[in-house]
Design a protein around this motif. Structure first.
Motif, PDB file in Angstrom:
ATOM      1  N   CYS A 259      -1.877  -2.471  10.874  1.00 25.34           N
ATOM      2  CA  CYS A 259      -1.890  -1.021  11.057  1.00 25.34           C
ATOM      3  C   CYS A 259      -3.179  -0.506  11.714  1.00 25.34           C
TER       4      CYS A 259
ATOM      5  N   CYS B 249      -4.323   5.090  12.831  1.00 23.83           N
ATOM      6  CA  CYS B 249      -5.300   6.184  12.844  1.00 23.83           C
ATOM      7  C   CYS B 249      -6.677   5.612  13.174  1.00 23.83           C
TER       8      CYS B 249
ATOM      9  N   VAL C  79      -4.513  -3.806   8.543  1.00 21.07           N
ATOM     10  CA  VAL C  79      -3.857  -4.458   7.400  1.00 21.07           C
ATOM     11  C   VAL C  79      -2.340  -4.486   7.606  1.00 21.07           C
TER      12      VAL C  79
ATOM     13  N   ARG D 132       0.739  -3.483   6.185  1.00 22.44           N
ATOM     14  CA  ARG D 132       1.281  -2.575   5.155  1.00 22.44           C
ATOM     15  C   ARG D 132       2.688  -2.986   4.737  1.00 22.44           C
TER      16      ARG D 132
ATOM     17  N   GLY E  12      -4.761   0.184   3.505  1.00 23.59           N
ATOM     18  CA  GLY E  12      -6.030   0.480   4.170  1.00 23.59           C
ATOM     19  C   GLY E  12      -6.634   1.742   3.571  1.00 23.59           C
ATOM     20  N   VAL E  13      -7.421   2.434   4.370  1.00 25.71           N
ATOM     21  CA  VAL E  13      -8.119   3.631   3.870  1.00 25.71           C
ATOM     22  C   VAL E  13      -7.145   4.686   3.352  1.00 25.71           C
ATOM     23  N   CYS E  14      -6.001   4.816   3.997  1.00 25.61           N
ATOM     24  CA  CYS E  14      -5.041   5.855   3.567  1.00 25.61           C
ATOM     25  C   CYS E  14      -4.406   5.544   2.223  1.00 25.61           C
TER      26      CYS E  14
ATOM     27  N   HIS F 133      -0.176   8.661   9.036  1.00 24.28           N
ATOM     28  CA  HIS F 133      -0.121   7.292   8.495  1.00 24.28           C
ATOM     29  C   HIS F 133       1.308   6.871   8.158  1.00 24.28           C
TER      30      HIS F 133
HETATM   31  S1  SF4 Z   1      -5.995   4.358   7.183  1.00 26.52           S
HETATM   32 FE1  SF4 Z   1      -3.868   3.789   6.886  1.00 26.52          FE
HETATM   33  S2  SF4 Z   1      -2.877   4.558   8.762  1.00 26.52           S
HETATM   34 FE2  SF4 Z   1      -5.050   4.445   9.204  1.00 26.52          FE
HETATM   35  S3  SF4 Z   1      -5.319   2.437  10.145  1.00 26.52           S
HETATM   36 FE3  SF4 Z   1      -5.781   2.263   7.940  1.00 26.52          FE
HETATM   37  S4  SF4 Z   1      -3.865   1.551   7.029  1.00 26.52           S
HETATM   38 FE4  SF4 Z   1      -3.374   2.382   9.064  1.00 26.52          FE
END
Ligand code: SF4
Length: 310
Positions: free
Chosen positions: A9, A12, A18, A20, A26-28, A111
């Protein structure tokens, strides 16, 4: 639905890389399973979107910005939300359309973009002609905007920070001002300014861009810089919504900042500059906004203002 974009992913600017689909986060903080915290005919947006029948709003769980002061912290930073299959998501959207809402309003869709894109295309195939609205923190990859614009009619981005150091403090990415401006420039180039402009909401918006800015307590210089920057780049015809509704959230105490509402004097400094620069298409929030639209996502209907309309 094509879930390839979830596999490594980079949807953003966080660029987590990662998988998903394999359940990584990830951060989201979201896997490839779409989660929605609320789907409602919402009356807490500007009249251009709520009109008389509400904006059909889907609040997605998780967020890539993760500002510690987020007013929707239960869903952006917490755990609120229900997992939906693509078919359940489609059914949920159909339910909103059946309520007669003026538009479908995707809140923090970045996301979950593969789901949202699929949903938009399915609804169009079914003959749904309502405007589709991309309601976002402004933290976008500029190169993704053209994809969004292929199915989205209205962009409703925040422009939170002109001050890179404030962005770093609040969301841990000093690139925000630069990235948000580049993305916004593309949104305006592709969709123009919000149209029609009817601040009373008798004629709701069909397409275009309106920029929101939430004034933060003790951060007036950031707000004044945002207003000057937007004026310099887009001129006074850019539609704006200047929001006073900030309330301190639990993360504010943890960070030892933004621990009070915005004062009237602070808000007026910002709106005075907006007037001085000649912005004509502007939503101003009287007082410090209403608590009716401060959400509690533990409730079936998170917004008291929407419950009162039911
Ligand atoms: S924050 Fe979420 S949407 Fe953004 S790159 Fe990371 S995993 Fe993907």
């Amino acid at each position: 639905m094509n879930d390839a974009l979830y596999r490594e992913c980079r949807l953003c600017p966080r660029n987590c890389g990662v998988d998903r689909v394999a359940g990584r986060r990830g951060v989201c903080q979201e896997t490839a399973v779409c989660r929605v915290a609320s789907a409602t005919a919402h009356f807490g947006e500007e009249p251009s979107f709520t009109g008389t029948r509400g904006s059909g709003t889907l609040f997605f769980s998780g967020c890539s910005s993760r500002c510690f002061f987020c007013q929707n912290h239960q869903i952006s930073l917490g755990e609120s939300g229900d997992a939906l299959t693509p078919d359940e998501l489609l059914e949920t959207a159909r339910g909103l359309v059946a309520k007669g809402v003026h538009n479908l309003n995707f809140v923090s869709p970045d996301h979950f973009w593969p789901h949202v894109e699929w949903l938009c295309r399915r609804l169009r195939e079914e003959g749904v002609a309502l405007p589709f609205l991309f309601n976002t923190s402004g933290y976008q990859k500029p190169e993704r905007v053209a994809d969004y614009a292929a199915v989205i009619d209205i962009f409703l981005p925040d422009f939170k920070f002109a001050d890179a150091s404030l962005a770093q403090l609040c969301m841990r990415d000093a690139r925000y001002p630069e990235m948000a401006m580049e993305a916004l420039t593309k949104m305006v180039a592709l969709k123009g300014f919000l149209f029609p402009w009817d601040p009373e909401g008798r004629e709701t918006a069909a397409r275009g861009v309106l920029v929101r800015h939430l004034v933060l307590p003790g951060c007036v210089e950031n707000s004044l810089s945002v207003v000057r920057l937007l004026h310099r780049e887009f001129g006074p015809e850019l539609p704006l919504s200047i929001m006073s509704q900030f309330r301190p959230m639990p993360g504010c105490r943890e960070h030892g900042m933004l621990e009070r509402p915005v004062s009237e004097a602070e808000y007026e400094q910002v709106t005075d500059l907006v007037a001085e620069l000649g912005f004509a298409q502007v939503y101003i929030q009287p007082g410090s906004g209403s608590d009716d639209f401060l959400p509690d996502f533990d409730e079936d209907e998170p917004f008291e203002g929407n419950r009162n309309r039911a």
